[in-house]
Design a protein around this motif. Structure first.
Motif, PDB file in Angstrom:
ATOM      1  N   ASN A 119      13.699   0.274  -4.215  1.00 43.58           N
ATOM      2  CA  ASN A 119      12.364   0.411  -3.642  1.00 43.58           C
ATOM      3  C   ASN A 119      12.208   1.786  -3.017  1.00 43.58           C
ATOM      4  O   ASN A 119      13.184   2.369  -2.520  1.00 43.58           O
ATOM      5  CB  ASN A 119      12.116  -0.657  -2.569  1.00 43.58           C
ATOM      6  CG  ASN A 119      12.116  -2.063  -3.143  1.00 43.58           C
ATOM      7  OD1 ASN A 119      11.800  -2.266  -4.314  1.00 43.58           O
ATOM      8  ND2 ASN A 119      12.470  -3.049  -2.315  1.00 43.58           N
ATOM      9  N   ASP A 120      10.995   2.289  -3.034  1.00 48.91           N
ATOM     10  CA  ASP A 120      10.683   3.558  -2.369  1.00 48.91           C
ATOM     11  C   ASP A 120       9.541   3.315  -1.389  1.00 48.91           C
ATOM     12  O   ASP A 120       8.454   2.829  -1.783  1.00 48.91           O
ATOM     13  CB  ASP A 120      10.288   4.608  -3.405  1.00 48.91           C
ATOM     14  CG  ASP A 120      10.207   6.009  -2.808  1.00 48.91           C
ATOM     15  OD1 ASP A 120      10.827   6.234  -1.752  1.00 48.91           O
ATOM     16  OD2 ASP A 120       9.533   6.878  -3.407  1.00 48.91           O
ATOM     17  N   TYR A 121       9.756   3.645  -0.101  1.00 49.03           N
ATOM     18  CA  TYR A 121       8.813   3.313   0.958  1.00 49.03           C
ATOM     19  C   TYR A 121       8.154   4.571   1.532  1.00 49.03           C
ATOM     20  O   TYR A 121       8.466   5.686   1.142  1.00 49.03           O
ATOM     21  CB  TYR A 121       9.533   2.561   2.090  1.00 49.03           C
ATOM     22  CG  TYR A 121      10.147   1.246   1.663  1.00 49.03           C
ATOM     23  CD1 TYR A 121       9.376   0.090   1.573  1.00 49.03           C
ATOM     24  CD2 TYR A 121      11.509   1.174   1.365  1.00 49.03           C
ATOM     25  CE1 TYR A 121       9.944  -1.116   1.196  1.00 49.03           C
ATOM     26  CE2 TYR A 121      12.087  -0.036   0.989  1.00 49.03           C
ATOM     27  CZ  TYR A 121      11.295  -1.183   0.895  1.00 49.03           C
ATOM     28  OH  TYR A 121      11.857  -2.367   0.518  1.00 49.03           O
ATOM     29  N   ASN A 122       7.219   4.337   2.454  1.00 43.52           N
ATOM     30  CA  ASN A 122       6.549   5.391   3.227  1.00 43.52           C
ATOM     31  C   ASN A 122       5.786   6.366   2.325  1.00 43.52           C
ATOM     32  O   ASN A 122       5.812   7.587   2.535  1.00 43.52           O
ATOM     33  CB  ASN A 122       7.559   6.149   4.099  1.00 43.52           C
ATOM     34  CG  ASN A 122       8.286   5.229   5.063  1.00 43.52           C
ATOM     35  OD1 ASN A 122       7.659   4.366   5.687  1.00 43.52           O
ATOM     36  ND2 ASN A 122       9.601   5.402   5.178  1.00 43.52           N
ATOM     37  N   LEU A 123       5.107   5.831   1.326  1.00 45.62           N
ATOM     38  CA  LEU A 123       4.317   6.643   0.416  1.00 45.62           C
ATOM     39  C   LEU A 123       2.881   6.762   0.913  1.00 45.62           C
ATOM     40  O   LEU A 123       2.363   5.879   1.599  1.00 45.62           O
ATOM     41  CB  LEU A 123       4.325   6.026  -0.986  1.00 45.62           C
ATOM     42  CG  LEU A 123       5.708   5.781  -1.600  1.00 45.62           C
ATOM     43  CD1 LEU A 123       5.566   5.102  -2.957  1.00 45.62           C
ATOM     44  CD2 LEU A 123       6.485   7.082  -1.719  1.00 45.62           C
ATOM     45  N   SER A 124       2.227   7.849   0.540  1.00 45.23           N
ATOM     46  CA  SER A 124       0.817   8.023   0.871  1.00 45.23           C
ATOM     47  C   SER A 124      -0.032   7.314  -0.179  1.00 45.23           C
ATOM     48  O   SER A 124       0.191   7.495  -1.385  1.00 45.23           O
ATOM     49  CB  SER A 124       0.461   9.507   0.908  1.00 45.23           C
ATOM     50  OG  SER A 124      -0.946   9.672   0.971  1.00 45.23           O
TER      51      SER A 124
ATOM     52  N   THR B  46       0.814  -1.207   0.000  1.00 44.84           N
ATOM     53  CA  THR B  46       0.000   0.000   0.000  1.00 44.84           C
ATOM     54  C   THR B  46       0.849   1.258   0.000  1.00 44.84           C
ATOM     55  O   THR B  46       0.473   2.285  -0.579  1.00 44.84           O
ATOM     56  CB  THR B  46      -0.926   0.004   1.223  1.00 44.84           C
ATOM     57  OG1 THR B  46      -1.689  -1.203   1.245  1.00 44.84           O
ATOM     58  CG2 THR B  46      -1.877   1.199   1.183  1.00 44.84           C
ATOM     59  N   ASN B  47       2.020   1.187   0.620  1.00 41.53           N
ATOM     60  CA  ASN B  47       2.847   2.379   0.810  1.00 41.53           C
ATOM     61  C   ASN B  47       4.251   2.248   0.208  1.00 41.53           C
ATOM     62  O   ASN B  47       5.165   2.967   0.604  1.00 41.53           O
ATOM     63  CB  ASN B  47       2.986   2.700   2.297  1.00 41.53           C
ATOM     64  CG  ASN B  47       1.649   2.804   2.998  1.00 41.53           C
ATOM     65  OD1 ASN B  47       1.232   1.858   3.664  1.00 41.53           O
ATOM     66  ND2 ASN B  47       0.972   3.918   2.820  1.00 41.53           N
ATOM     67  N   ALA B  48       4.423   1.343  -0.782  1.00 41.55           N
ATOM     68  CA  ALA B  48       5.763   1.133  -1.333  1.00 41.55           C
ATOM     69  C   ALA B  48       5.681   0.716  -2.797  1.00 41.55           C
ATOM     70  O   ALA B  48       4.702   0.107  -3.231  1.00 41.55           O
ATOM     71  CB  ALA B  48       6.516   0.078  -0.527  1.00 41.55           C
TER      72      ALA B  48
ATOM     73  N   TYR C   4       2.460   9.496  -7.212  1.00 39.87           N
ATOM     74  CA  TYR C   4       3.896   9.762  -7.257  1.00 39.87           C
ATOM     75  C   TYR C   4       4.441   9.490  -8.658  1.00 39.87           C
ATOM     76  O   TYR C   4       4.071   8.495  -9.297  1.00 39.87           O
ATOM     77  CB  TYR C   4       4.647   8.902  -6.240  1.00 39.87           C
ATOM     78  CG  TYR C   4       4.319   9.232  -4.792  1.00 39.87           C
ATOM     79  CD1 TYR C   4       5.023  10.223  -4.120  1.00 39.87           C
ATOM     80  CD2 TYR C   4       3.303   8.565  -4.123  1.00 39.87           C
ATOM     81  CE1 TYR C   4       4.738  10.528  -2.792  1.00 39.87           C
ATOM     82  CE2 TYR C   4       3.003   8.861  -2.797  1.00 39.87           C
ATOM     83  CZ  TYR C   4       3.717   9.850  -2.143  1.00 39.87           C
ATOM     84  OH  TYR C   4       3.417  10.156  -0.834  1.00 39.87           O
TER      85      TYR C   4
END
Length: 413
Positions: free
Chosen positions: A194-199, A150-152, A204
């Motif tokens: 990887n890119d984490y902590n997304l809303s 959900t957030n990555a 994005y």
């Protein structure tokens, strides 16, 4: 007295004839030995150049009354030299200081010799203390985004450069915001992160480029969290102003064919473009116009059902059609190394994309390198001696916009 006058008259005539003949001989000798004019403006002593092609800015012309210029020799370190012939229409050619990678990090000297059609020449000044830096890296390709929660997200791309020191990942939160550089810069040869902590409620956007001490590459294609391609992975690219190529994954097992739809560029309504057979994974749309945006989607059908539509892909054709590189050749350069050369035919190209396959059995071509603008050669190293390699190339004109491919060429290192 009359005899004396006759003698003086004959002597004067003879003297005039001798003087006239001497002048004519001097004129012929001067015309045969007169040198053409040559002036080099850059690069000059103390400048920095890069591995690969460096344009030499110069002016040159033959002496008044001469037959014209013939060719130019560019000499590096008193050994390496390359010849550039005068254009067939008599205009001066573009000449380059082509630096091999073996001179990276060294100081070089060079000079240019201009020759006219009578064999006379003029040697430029010798330009010393010119530092050779590395060329900027080629841009990475085919950036893809996959949601891993959900957030990555995961980002995956192709590394088409062999001299980057790292990769920059840029991100923006929302279509109207500005891109920011994510830290840290990733190491050389990285192809995924990887890119984490997304809303989950923000769209994005991402793009990636390669870097080294000499500069940065162009960016990859842009991807976003709202355009995840899913199992279809439908993608598009424009071939100048004349065609759009679609590619997708065939994950169905019992399809009878695929339906391809395209929007009307003026009304935005969907319409059937074509129906293609089962197992098709690529289609070329030749019914396009220059500088026009099209949206495509694909679905498969069986004898009893119709699938949902694929992801949509958007592409804008180029405003004109450019030719691919000409005279594309591959030759053995040394053990395990093949040299590729071509003529630059476009002022609009943003780099030459070189692809290779390693056998004659119809294997897929893979991108192995993307040059910077105006380069006309590439050395493919680390090859297996005795194996034949096949190559093709095309220009990059913009984001997912290319020329047609060159003819294939091959060589055995």
């Amino acid at each position: 007295m009359k005899n004396l006058l006759k003698i003086l008259s004959l002597y004067s005539a003879l003297l005039f004839t001798i003087l006239l003949a001497t002048k004519c001989v001097d004129s012929v000798i001067n015309n045969q030995t007169a040198s053409p004019f040559l002036q080099i403006y850059s690069p000059i002593a103390g400048d920095t150049v890069q591995v690969g092609s460096n344009l030499i800015n110069y002016s040159a012309y033959d002496y008044s009354g001469g037959q014209g210029l013939a060719y130019y020799d560019v000499v590096i370190n008193d050994g390496l030299y390359e010849r550039f012939n005068q254009n067939s229409d008599g205009t001066n050619p573009a000449i380059y200081l082509n630096i091999p990678s073996t001179l990276l990090g060294t100081m070089i000297r060079y000079y240019v010799v201009a020759y006219n059609l009578t064999g006379s020449s003029n040697v430029s000044s010798v330009f010393n203390n010119i530092y050779v830096k590395d060329k900027p890296p080629g841009e990475p390709h085919n950036l893809m985004l996959t949601k891993i929660g959900t957030n990555a997200v995961n980002l995956l791309w192709e590394d088409s450069s062999d001299n980057e020191t790292g990769f920059e990942v840029w991100r923006k939160a929302g279509a109207n915001s500005s891109y920011i550089l994510l830290q840290p810069v990733l190491p050389a040869n990285t192809i995924s992160t990887n890119d984490y902590n997304l809303s989950p409620v923000i769209d994005y956007f991402y793009k990636v480029r390669a870097v080294n001490l000499s500069g940065v590459s162009g960016f990859t294609n842009e991807v976003s969290t709202s355009s995840v391609l899913g199992p279809w992975n439908l993608q598009s690219e424009a071939i100048g102003a004349t065609a759009v190529i679609l590619k997708w994954n065939d994950f169905a097992v019992n399809e009878l064919g695929f339906r391809i739809q395209r929007t009307d560029p003026y009304t935005g309504t969907w319409g059937l473009l074509n129906i293609v057979p089962a197992n098709t994974t690529e289609y070329t749309d030749y019914n396009v116009q220059a500088s026009t945006t099209y949206i495509y989607r694909v679905a498969y059908y069986t004898s009893t059902s119709h699938s949902g539509w694929s992801n949509q892909t958007v592409i804008t054709t180029f405003y004109t059609t450019e030719l691919p590189p000409s005279n594309f050749k591959a030759v053995k350069y040394s053990y395990g190394v093949i040299k590729l050369t071509w003529n630059d035919t476009s002022y609009l190209e943003r780099g030459t994309i070189i692809e290779r396959r390693d056998n004659a059995s119809g294997g897929d071509f893979m991108v192995i390198h993307t040059t910077v603008t105006d380069e006309t050669e590439y050395y493919d190293s680390g090859l297996t001696a005795g194996v034949k390699y096949y190559y093709r190339a095309r220009y990059k004109l913009g984001d997912r916009i290319y020329t047609e491919y060159t003819d294939e060429t091959d060589a055995t290192p």
